[in-house]
Design a protein around this motif. Sequence first.
Motif, PDB file in Angstrom:
ATOM      1  N   PRO A   1       6.589  57.885  74.265  1.00 19.77           N
ATOM      2  CA  PRO A   1       5.749  56.745  74.628  1.00 19.77           C
ATOM      3  C   PRO A   1       5.264  56.006  73.378  1.00 19.77           C
ATOM      4  O   PRO A   1       5.202  56.584  72.294  1.00 19.77           O
ATOM      5  CB  PRO A   1       4.571  57.379  75.364  1.00 19.77           C
ATOM      6  CG  PRO A   1       4.547  58.800  74.927  1.00 19.77           C
ATOM      7  CD  PRO A   1       5.945  59.174  74.567  1.00 19.77           C
ATOM      8  N   VAL A   2       4.958  54.722  73.544  1.00 16.25           N
ATOM      9  CA  VAL A   2       4.471  53.928  72.421  1.00 16.25           C
ATOM     10  C   VAL A   2       2.955  54.001  72.396  1.00 16.25           C
ATOM     11  O   VAL A   2       2.315  53.559  73.350  1.00 16.25           O
ATOM     12  CB  VAL A   2       4.894  52.455  72.548  1.00 16.25           C
ATOM     13  CG1 VAL A   2       4.623  51.711  71.250  1.00 16.25           C
ATOM     14  CG2 VAL A   2       6.349  52.342  72.925  1.00 16.25           C
ATOM     15  N   PRO A   3       2.375  54.555  71.331  1.00 19.37           N
ATOM     16  CA  PRO A   3       0.918  54.649  71.318  1.00 19.37           C
ATOM     17  C   PRO A   3       0.260  53.286  71.203  1.00 19.37           C
ATOM     18  O   PRO A   3       0.785  52.386  70.539  1.00 19.37           O
ATOM     19  CB  PRO A   3       0.607  55.488  70.075  1.00 19.37           C
ATOM     20  CG  PRO A   3       1.892  55.764  69.397  1.00 19.37           C
ATOM     21  CD  PRO A   3       2.992  55.091  70.120  1.00 19.37           C
ATOM     22  N   ALA A   4      -0.850  53.132  71.870  1.00 22.03           N
ATOM     23  CA  ALA A   4      -1.743  51.982  71.713  1.00 22.03           C
ATOM     24  C   ALA A   4      -1.095  50.646  72.062  1.00 22.03           C
ATOM     25  O   ALA A   4      -1.589  49.603  71.668  1.00 22.03           O
ATOM     26  CB  ALA A   4      -2.296  51.914  70.292  1.00 22.03           C
ATOM     27  N   ALA A   5       0.019  50.683  72.794  1.00 23.77           N
ATOM     28  CA  ALA A   5       0.693  49.415  73.072  1.00 23.77           C
ATOM     29  C   ALA A   5       0.571  49.056  74.554  1.00 23.77           C
ATOM     30  O   ALA A   5       0.105  49.848  75.366  1.00 23.77           O
ATOM     31  CB  ALA A   5       2.157  49.512  72.670  1.00 23.77           C
TER      32      ALA A   5
END
Lengths: 148, 698
Positions: free
Chosen positions: A36-40
């Motif tokens: 997963p892409v953090p903070a996006a």
Amino acid sequence: MSANPETACSFRLDGRLFGFGISMVREVHPMAPMVPVPAASAGFLGLVNLRGAIHLVLDMRLLLGLPEKVPAAGDLLVLFNASAGPAFGVVVDEIGGIEKLSGPSLECPGPLVVSVFDTASGGALSLVRPQALLAAAADSSLVRGAMP
Amino acid sequence: MQDQAALDEFRAEARDHLARVSEGLVRLERLEGVARVEEVNRLFRSLHSIKGGAGFLGLKVLESVSHGAETVLDRVRKGSLAVTPAVIDILLEATDLLGRLLEQAESEGEKNAAGLVARLLDAASGSVAPETMIAGDPEPLAGESDSEAAPHPDMGADKNRSIRVSVEVADRLMALASELVLVRNQALNKFEPRDSAERELVSRLNTVASDIQRSVTSTRMQPVASLFQRLPRAARDLARQLGKSIELSVSGAEVELDRGVIERLADPLTHLIRNACDHGIEPGPERVRAGKPETGSIRVEARHEGGQIHVVVRDDGAGIDPERVGRLAIERGLATRAEVESMSPGQRQLLVLRPGFSTASRVTDLSGRGVGLDVVQANLAAIGGTLQLVSEPGLGTGFHLRLPLTLAIIPCLVVEAGGFRVCAPQRDLEELVLLEEGVRQGVESCHGGLVYRLRDQLLPVVPLAGLLGAKTNEPGNCRYLAVVRCGPGRLGLVIDKVSSPEEIVVKPLHPALEPVGLFSGATVLGDGLVSLILDTEGVANKSGAVPVPAASARVARPAGDGGLVLLFEDSSGGRYGTPLKTISKVVRYEAGQSRRLAGRATLDIPGGIRAMVAMHELVPGAPRGIIPESGYLLLPNGDGTPGVGVAVADIVDTARAPAALQPAPLAAAGVLGAARLNGRPTLVVDTAAMAAAWGGAG
């Protein structure tokens, strides 16, 4: 509006038929391990490494307002050409084939789906613009679980 | 061998330049006004670069032909020679000859070159005889075709020593090689070690994959030494031609750079060295008069810093006189008087970077045509670099080149927070603090933010999991505090887990993820999964935490400062303290580890066998204890007591001793005094002095 592509690569998502202009698609790849892409934005499903190159994967179900589903092993990754945008792709349930887009079409006012065609195999095919998907995915107001 | 490599590199570069020159010459006739001036400047720079390279490598013929062509272009640039077909013809002829000269031995080209150089100089003085230009001279041309058809055997072989490959292809190869290594790693986990046929296969795969990765990496990365090592020699040659005494020293030659960057750095660096030799360093007598050593010095330095490569060229010459530069710029029409007058001295110095600027009163074949510094700037801009100039009149000039890291392998610590795995670059990481149950209370809430008291400093704390958007952030998971540098300050990041350190290949961040503002790049880790690289300054901005400078947040302690002491107990329960600076190490030992040697308990530890001494043996009158079965051995600081260690039952804590200790109730060597520490009366002893006294007595 630019001219519609003559042929499309069709695919199924939640049982419905969609397509990308054939010139936009670079390759179709079996689902790969994704982080997963953090903070996006929720529009970004994750990042995958395909033969050493990093690709951003968009959550097309969320963008198109379809029921959410965690990507499974049998799913496929559709990756786009550089002309559509920098190294990105989407997850689809199943690849259809190459569809000749002749016949009558219905122009769509939506930003993601360009137009809807009637296909030879029967059924309506919604032609999706990958560039628009990338732009829409960056919208930080997207929230998972908001759609029915 | 080095010369051969330099020659190959020069040939490749010069071919590129020539291709641009002949293309540009043809275009020149059709251009007008500013476009024409710009094109002439471009052509000029290309020819100047060829001349410079040829001069460095001692290719006299090439140098003289390019100098001739440059002279013609210089007249065109100054407007004293019109761009006629005849002028273009002779320049094209010179370009062709240069192309041939690149492929043949110097001696063969000499006879053809002399005539052309003379004609170029004629052309420059405006006396171009049309018939010479249009017809050329068929005889020498025929001769040249002969030599081209039958090239020197050695040179023919040399031509194929290097090939040009696009950066994209090289990058792709790098990525594929890393991927091959990942596949190899997965295969290594799967294979059946007892099957000998399979073992051999896997071992070959192992070697081949490693070799491929090494070779492919070397196609991209190269120590800057390959460029630096030819500089001292070049400076020496230049100095001799100029009748000056100059010494050039280099440092940081081991810094690795992208080959593409090194190649394109060659020209700018060459120009800067020439410039420093020719204009920077004064003639010997002048230096002596100014109270400087007669030998001028040029220092070239490369280093990694803040995600960039810095290359600094510094001379101890005359520096740039802003008044003189301003005056010359006006004379040459590069700036108006009003413009110059509104400039600060520093801005005036920067005028030397404008195309066409030259302060040299004489035209030399080294430099002095006013090209060079603008070439440096143009070449640097082309690779995304910048040029900064710092000059002190009378003291010298420094050129500061900053280059982007197009491809970098950096050491990182892989950390986890809230289920996300990110890379923290080692260079940003100051220390890791284990947040144990007791210590975690150290993270306190303060004005809506979190702070942690790290030793004597209050540190703003950011829970990384929350910043990364983790859904649940169980406080029980937070195990570590990573103290990271953010620019000049630092802050603490609460993380859950520290995985292995890894050397990672930095890849650009996907443009769509740039607005997130927390990451500087991406990478593929050893298990084949993608991970993002933390940008600590971005973390500070995003979280709103204000990093504290390392020194400013000292907390005043109420107790006077007698330094930190280690509190411990011996087997009789007696409480002691010893200043931390008097011990070098504390070693834990378990029951059964000590051995009796000559009637005394000893412990065999790295560094030698230590005799174990109990506190009562050191402090006369202290309650009698024993050497505990298991406990800690304090190793005294200092060289005088290599064989002794103080065996104690338990380590209690550390505490800060008051500046003045109370007098001790007993006097013995090494006893410093007494104090109430952590609520208990404690005898403070100097372990090193005590051990030394014991060693002396025993």
